[in-house]
Design an enzyme around this catalytic site. Sequence first.
Site, PDB file in Angstrom:
ATOM      1  N   GLY A 103       0.822  -1.211   0.000  1.00 29.49           N
ATOM      2  CA  GLY A 103       0.000   0.000   0.000  1.00 29.49           C
ATOM      3  C   GLY A 103       0.847   1.249   0.000  1.00 29.49           C
ATOM      4  O   GLY A 103       2.048   1.217  -0.282  1.00 29.49           O
ATOM      5  N   ASN A 104       0.222   2.368   0.318  1.00 31.68           N
ATOM      6  CA  ASN A 104       0.927   3.644   0.364  1.00 31.68           C
ATOM      7  C   ASN A 104       0.332   4.515   1.467  1.00 31.68           C
ATOM      8  O   ASN A 104      -0.626   4.123   2.129  1.00 31.68           O
ATOM      9  CB  ASN A 104       0.873   4.348  -1.006  1.00 31.68           C
ATOM     10  CG  ASN A 104      -0.548   4.556  -1.482  1.00 31.68           C
ATOM     11  OD1 ASN A 104      -1.300   5.331  -0.906  1.00 31.68           O
ATOM     12  ND2 ASN A 104      -0.924   3.851  -2.546  1.00 31.68           N
ATOM     13  N   ARG A 105       0.890   5.710   1.637  1.00 25.28           N
ATOM     14  CA  ARG A 105       0.541   6.566   2.767  1.00 25.28           C
ATOM     15  C   ARG A 105      -0.635   7.509   2.487  1.00 25.28           C
ATOM     16  O   ARG A 105      -0.982   8.332   3.331  1.00 25.28           O
ATOM     17  CB  ARG A 105       1.750   7.409   3.181  1.00 25.28           C
ATOM     18  CG  ARG A 105       2.938   6.601   3.669  1.00 25.28           C
ATOM     19  CD  ARG A 105       4.089   7.519   4.038  1.00 25.28           C
ATOM     20  NE  ARG A 105       5.262   6.779   4.455  1.00 25.28           N
ATOM     21  CZ  ARG A 105       5.489   6.366   5.696  1.00 25.28           C
ATOM     22  NH1 ARG A 105       4.585   6.630   6.628  1.00 25.28           N
ATOM     23  NH2 ARG A 105       6.578   5.691   5.998  1.00 25.28           N
ATOM     24  N   SER A 106      -1.262   7.431   1.338  1.00 24.33           N
ATOM     25  CA  SER A 106      -2.309   8.404   1.009  1.00 24.33           C
ATOM     26  C   SER A 106      -3.500   8.288   1.957  1.00 24.33           C
ATOM     27  O   SER A 106      -4.027   7.202   2.203  1.00 24.33           O
ATOM     28  CB  SER A 106      -2.784   8.188  -0.431  1.00 24.33           C
ATOM     29  OG  SER A 106      -3.821   9.092  -0.744  1.00 24.33           O
TER      30      SER A 106
ATOM     31  N   ALA B 219      -3.810   7.649  -4.957  1.00 23.28           N
ATOM     32  CA  ALA B 219      -2.485   7.056  -5.150  1.00 23.28           C
ATOM     33  C   ALA B 219      -2.696   5.595  -5.537  1.00 23.28           C
ATOM     34  O   ALA B 219      -2.992   4.761  -4.683  1.00 23.28           O
ATOM     35  CB  ALA B 219      -1.670   7.173  -3.871  1.00 23.28           C
TER      36      ALA B 219
END
Length: 408
Positions: free
Chosen positions: A208-211, A275
């Site tokens: 995943g990502n930090r968005s 994102a």
Amino acid sequence: MDKPKVVLGVSGGIAAYKACELLRRLTESGHEVRVVPTASALNFVGEATWAALSGNPASTEVWESVDEVPHVRIGQSADLVVVAPATADMLAKAAHGLADDLLTNTLLTARCPVVFAPAMHTEMWEHPATQENVATLRRRGAVVIEPAVGRLTGKDTGKGRLPDPEEIFEVCRAVLARGAAAPDLAGRHVVISAGGTREPLDPVRFLGNRSSGKQGYALARTAVARGARVTLVAANTALADPAGADVVRVGTALQLRDAVLKAAADADAVVMAAAVADFRPAVYADGKIKKQEGREPDPVALVRNPDVLAEISAERALKGQVVVGFAAETDDVLDNGRAKLRRKGCDLLVVNEVGESKTFGSEENEAVILASDGGEVQVPYGPKEVLADVIWDQVASRLAPPSELRRA
């Protein structure tokens, strides 16, 4: 400076009690609020409550304080009129110019922005008469917020629930900030993606990502305040649904692609603020991948996800559709952004620098908006709603007239 003057109209629905929370947020944020309930609304919340919470008298009658001509003066002096909840009956009266009490008289005399937050049963909202009344009000410049989906009275569930009061407040604040400016996205359908996709590795792990989705949600709120019909494709966010947006929840990049392409079929603009993961694991493990003593884990093979922004830009559902992308960069920000703009083929690209303590999860943002025609707009550090409004300014200036939108 004088406090902004807000008239809070309350019509007779079970959601009237929620207007108390909206009133509290308006007063605590520095607005002078005059509550104008209908006689039916007083069956749910009494006059004394409205007067105590607002600090101003609350009346339903045009015959009280006649010397002050309240049926004219209240609307004339307002900076904003918001009706929450707005019942089917109230929408009908407003659309047809009826004036049989203080609230409907106020709506006729107001020359400021007007916001309606409908709440009713699904069948009433979907009835052709209500939809025609809503279309009439929007055509005249009013902002009619789409109701939320959820639990109604009794055992019923569906579209017709009053949106969260905090989110209605955010719409009101955005409308007030625009002042007398017309809702320039009225009659337009915009699609926004927000959040960050997650690509499952096994039943408990994902890439995943930090968005956080906050920028996409700010875009949704500001678009609603400018009159648009908003579809928000939300990937793994923990935020309250923006008032007036139809929210489609997704998890992975493939799910986001399907949802965006479906919603974009009749959209005037598509803004890809999410994102989206570039890659996903090639193999999904049905069981949790176990740690084995004395052995290093096997490498995780990755495969490419579809490039949703490039796909929409190249194969637009409508000729004249405006497509906006986002570029989150960590170095050589503008050079990488210009290269991405050429590669993706979108009309606008919002470029910002990101990092562990930059942008992600923050209430503020700064960016440069690059245009395919070579234009650049710098947006200094500030609330994400400010950046959102600048983006919509750029989109609105590029939108084709509705009559020129054609199937691609």
